[in-house]
Design a protein around this motif. Sequence first.
Motif, PDB file in Angstrom:
ATOM      1  N   ILE A  15       8.033  -4.091   9.588  1.00 28.17           N
ATOM      2  CA  ILE A  15       7.329  -5.179   8.569  1.00 28.17           C
ATOM      3  C   ILE A  15       7.498  -5.933   8.621  1.00 28.17           C
ATOM      4  O   ILE A  15       9.127  -6.511   8.355  1.00 28.17           O
ATOM      5  N   GLY A  16       7.020  -6.626   8.895  1.00 25.93           N
ATOM      6  CA  GLY A  16       7.228  -8.148   8.651  1.00 25.93           C
ATOM      7  C   GLY A  16       7.100  -9.168   8.177  1.00 25.93           C
ATOM      8  O   GLY A  16       5.775  -8.669   6.621  1.00 25.93           O
ATOM      9  N   ARG A  17       7.596  -9.770   7.177  1.00 24.83           N
ATOM     10  CA  ARG A  17       6.713 -11.177   6.267  1.00 24.83           C
ATOM     11  C   ARG A  17       6.690 -10.368   5.203  1.00 24.83           C
ATOM     12  O   ARG A  17       5.549 -10.570   4.464  1.00 24.83           O
ATOM     13  N   ASN A  18       7.255  -9.716   4.575  1.00 23.83           N
ATOM     14  CA  ASN A  18       7.083  -8.397   3.323  1.00 23.83           C
ATOM     15  C   ASN A  18       7.168  -8.629   1.855  1.00 23.83           C
ATOM     16  O   ASN A  18       7.671  -8.553   0.744  1.00 23.83           O
ATOM     17  N   TYR A  19       8.360 -10.098   2.424  1.00 17.89           N
ATOM     18  CA  TYR A  19       8.905 -10.589   0.086  1.00 17.89           C
ATOM     19  C   TYR A  19       8.856 -12.195   0.260  1.00 17.89           C
ATOM     20  O   TYR A  19       9.269 -13.417   1.172  1.00 17.89           O
ATOM     21  N   ALA A  20       7.483 -12.566  -0.045  1.00 18.64           N
ATOM     22  CA  ALA A  20       7.924 -13.944  -0.270  1.00 18.64           C
ATOM     23  C   ALA A  20       8.018 -14.993   0.036  1.00 18.64           C
ATOM     24  O   ALA A  20       7.749 -16.122   1.195  1.00 18.64           O
ATOM     25  N   PHE A 163       3.949  -5.774   0.045  1.00 18.33           N
ATOM     26  CA  PHE A 163       2.991  -4.732   0.546  1.00 18.33           C
ATOM     27  C   PHE A 163       3.581  -3.373   0.551  1.00 18.33           C
ATOM     28  O   PHE A 163       4.871  -3.089   0.906  1.00 18.33           O
ATOM     29  N   ARG A 164       3.722  -2.533  -0.654  1.00 14.97           N
ATOM     30  CA  ARG A 164       4.530  -1.335  -0.577  1.00 14.97           C
ATOM     31  C   ARG A 164       4.621   0.035   0.052  1.00 14.97           C
ATOM     32  O   ARG A 164       3.408  -0.057   0.617  1.00 14.97           O
ATOM     33  N   ILE A 165       5.363   1.083  -0.032  1.00 11.92           N
ATOM     34  CA  ILE A 165       5.395   1.378   0.701  1.00 11.92           C
ATOM     35  C   ILE A 165       4.125   2.934   1.075  1.00 11.92           C
ATOM     36  O   ILE A 165       3.996   2.767   2.685  1.00 11.92           O
ATOM     37  N   PRO A 166       3.514   3.121  -0.170  1.00 14.91           N
ATOM     38  CA  PRO A 166       2.177   3.456   0.737  1.00 14.91           C
ATOM     39  C   PRO A 166       0.931   2.568   1.401  1.00 14.91           C
ATOM     40  O   PRO A 166       0.778   3.239   2.580  1.00 14.91           O
ATOM     41  N   THR A 167       1.067   1.576   0.850  1.00 15.74           N
ATOM     42  CA  THR A 167       0.426   0.844   2.253  1.00 15.74           C
ATOM     43  C   THR A 167       0.911   0.495   2.760  1.00 15.74           C
ATOM     44  O   THR A 167      -0.116   0.385   4.508  1.00 15.74           O
ATOM     45  N   ILE A 168       2.286   0.604   3.351  1.00 14.11           N
ATOM     46  CA  ILE A 168       2.909   0.347   5.008  1.00 14.11           C
ATOM     47  C   ILE A 168       2.233   2.024   5.869  1.00 14.11           C
ATOM     48  O   ILE A 168       2.240   1.292   6.493  1.00 14.11           O
ATOM     49  N   LEU A 169       2.969   2.686   5.379  1.00 14.45           N
ATOM     50  CA  LEU A 169       2.312   3.726   5.829  1.00 14.45           C
ATOM     51  C   LEU A 169       1.292   3.730   6.637  1.00 14.45           C
ATOM     52  O   LEU A 169       1.262   4.806   7.508  1.00 14.45           O
ATOM     53  N   SER A 170       0.143   4.170   5.338  1.00 17.69           N
ATOM     54  CA  SER A 170      -1.421   3.771   5.778  1.00 17.69           C
ATOM     55  C   SER A 170      -1.659   3.126   6.186  1.00 17.69           C
ATOM     56  O   SER A 170      -2.505   2.686   7.828  1.00 17.69           O
ATOM     57  N   HIS A 171      -1.377   2.045   6.488  1.00 15.77           N
ATOM     58  CA  HIS A 171      -1.384   0.722   8.044  1.00 15.77           C
ATOM     59  C   HIS A 171      -0.779   0.803   9.304  1.00 15.77           C
ATOM     60  O   HIS A 171      -2.197   0.605  10.203  1.00 15.77           O
ATOM     61  N   ILE A 172      -0.023   1.126   9.068  1.00 14.06           N
ATOM     62  CA  ILE A 172       0.823   1.513  10.978  1.00 14.06           C
ATOM     63  C   ILE A 172       0.301   3.220  10.748  1.00 14.06           C
ATOM     64  O   ILE A 172      -0.204   2.758  12.465  1.00 14.06           O
ATOM     65  N   SER A 173      -0.380   3.909  10.099  1.00 14.30           N
ATOM     66  CA  SER A 173      -0.916   5.029  10.559  1.00 14.30           C
ATOM     67  C   SER A 173      -2.225   5.017  10.855  1.00 14.30           C
ATOM     68  O   SER A 173      -3.173   6.046  11.820  1.00 14.30           O
ATOM     69  N   ARG A 174      -2.915   3.967  10.702  1.00 14.12           N
ATOM     70  CA  ARG A 174      -4.217   3.706  10.622  1.00 14.12           C
ATOM     71  C   ARG A 174      -4.313   3.153  13.010  1.00 14.12           C
ATOM     72  O   ARG A 174      -5.219   3.220  13.470  1.00 14.12           O
ATOM     73  N   ILE A 175      -3.171   2.917  13.294  1.00 18.60           N
ATOM     74  CA  ILE A 175      -3.686   2.275  14.229  1.00 18.60           C
ATOM     75  C   ILE A 175      -1.931   3.594  15.558  1.00 18.60           C
ATOM     76  O   ILE A 175      -2.792   3.356  16.626  1.00 18.60           O
ATOM     77  N   MET A 176      -1.234   3.968  14.741  1.00 15.11           N
ATOM     78  CA  MET A 176      -0.374   4.888  15.546  1.00 15.11           C
ATOM     79  C   MET A 176       0.071   5.060  14.967  1.00 15.11           C
ATOM     80  O   MET A 176       0.421   5.903  14.108  1.00 15.11           O
ATOM     81  N   THR A 177       0.420   6.929  14.963  1.00 13.84           N
ATOM     82  CA  THR A 177       0.507   8.079  15.128  1.00 13.84           C
ATOM     83  C   THR A 177       2.331   7.869  14.390  1.00 13.84           C
ATOM     84  O   THR A 177       2.885   7.572  15.436  1.00 13.84           O
ATOM     85  N   LEU A 178       2.358   8.105  13.340  1.00 20.07           N
ATOM     86  CA  LEU A 178       4.457   7.959  12.748  1.00 20.07           C
ATOM     87  C   LEU A 178       4.662   9.238  12.849  1.00 20.07           C
ATOM     88  O   LEU A 178       3.948  10.431  12.792  1.00 20.07           O
ATOM     89  N   GLU A 179       5.511   9.449  13.824  1.00 17.83           N
ATOM     90  CA  GLU A 179       5.854  11.334  14.397  1.00 17.83           C
ATOM     91  C   GLU A 179       7.270  11.084  13.563  1.00 17.83           C
ATOM     92  O   GLU A 179       8.175  10.832  12.653  1.00 17.83           O
ATOM     93  N   ARG A 180       7.610  12.714  12.796  1.00 20.32           N
ATOM     94  CA  ARG A 180       9.034  12.813  12.265  1.00 20.32           C
ATOM     95  C   ARG A 180      10.186  12.094  13.204  1.00 20.32           C
ATOM     96  O   ARG A 180      10.263  12.190  14.484  1.00 20.32           O
TER      97      ARG A 180
END
Length: 236
Positions: A15-20, A163-180
Motif C-alpha cells: 500500500i502506498g501513500r497511507n500516512y498523510a 486506510f486501516r487493515i479492513p479497508t486495505i484487504l477489502s480493496h485489494i481483494s476486489r481486484i485480486m485474490t489474496l492467497e494464504r
Amino acid sequence: MASSIKAQARKVVCIGRNYADHIAELHNARPKRPFFFLKPPSSILARGEGPVRRPSGVDLHFEVELALVLGKQVRDLDEGDERAALDAVDSYAVAIDMTARNAQNVAKRQGLPWTAAKGFDTFLPLSERIPKSALPDPHSDVELFLSVNGEIRQQDPTSLMLFRIPTILSHISRIMTLERGDVVLTGTPKGVGSVQVGDVMRAGIRVGGKEVEEGRIEVGVEEKGGIFRFEEDMKD
C-alpha cells in the motif's frame, strides 16, 4: 521465521501513500482509495541473510512498514467486516520497503510502473513473524520506528494510517485474490530517506511502549555490483 514467509509468499502487495505526512514529504497527491503496487517475493531478505545490496547509481531509500502475513484466502472482502479482515491475518512482521528513489522518480515522470525501483533482490528486509497475540489491536498503541547508524529517522504510530487493515484487504481483494502466505505492506510513515554503503539500519515495533523482539531488524548496506547501472538503463 522470515525465511518461511519468503518461501510461502506468492506475492507481496504494498500500500502506498497511507500516512498523510509521508504523502506531504514526497509532494504526492492524497489518494481517495487505497493505492497499491507489487514487489516480488525474491526481494524478501530474511533476518540473518546478509545486507541490503545497493545497485550502482541508485539513490537507496528506506521505508519502515507493518506487514500482514495472510493465513487464508481473501476474495471480495466486505470493508465493514473488521473481524473477517483480522481473522484473515495469520501473523505480522516489520518490513523495510527499500526503494531506488531516483529510478522511481523517472518511472513516475514517464508514467511507467515502479517495479524496477522496488523489486531488486534484498529490497525487502523482513523481521521474524510476530504472533497476533502481540498486537491485540494493530491500530492502537502500536509504533513503528527505524534508525540509521543509531539516529532515529522514522517513528510514528500505526493509528495514523489513512486506510486501516479492513479497508486495505477489502480493496485489494476486489481486484485480486489474496492467497494464504501472501504478504501485505500497509504503508510507511514520514521520515523516509537515503542510506549509503556502510550504513546500518535498525527497525522495529513497540506495543504499549515495549519493543516486540520478533519485530526487530538490523541490517547493513553494501554495494551490489553486477552489470546493472542506473545511469545507463533508467535515466530520462
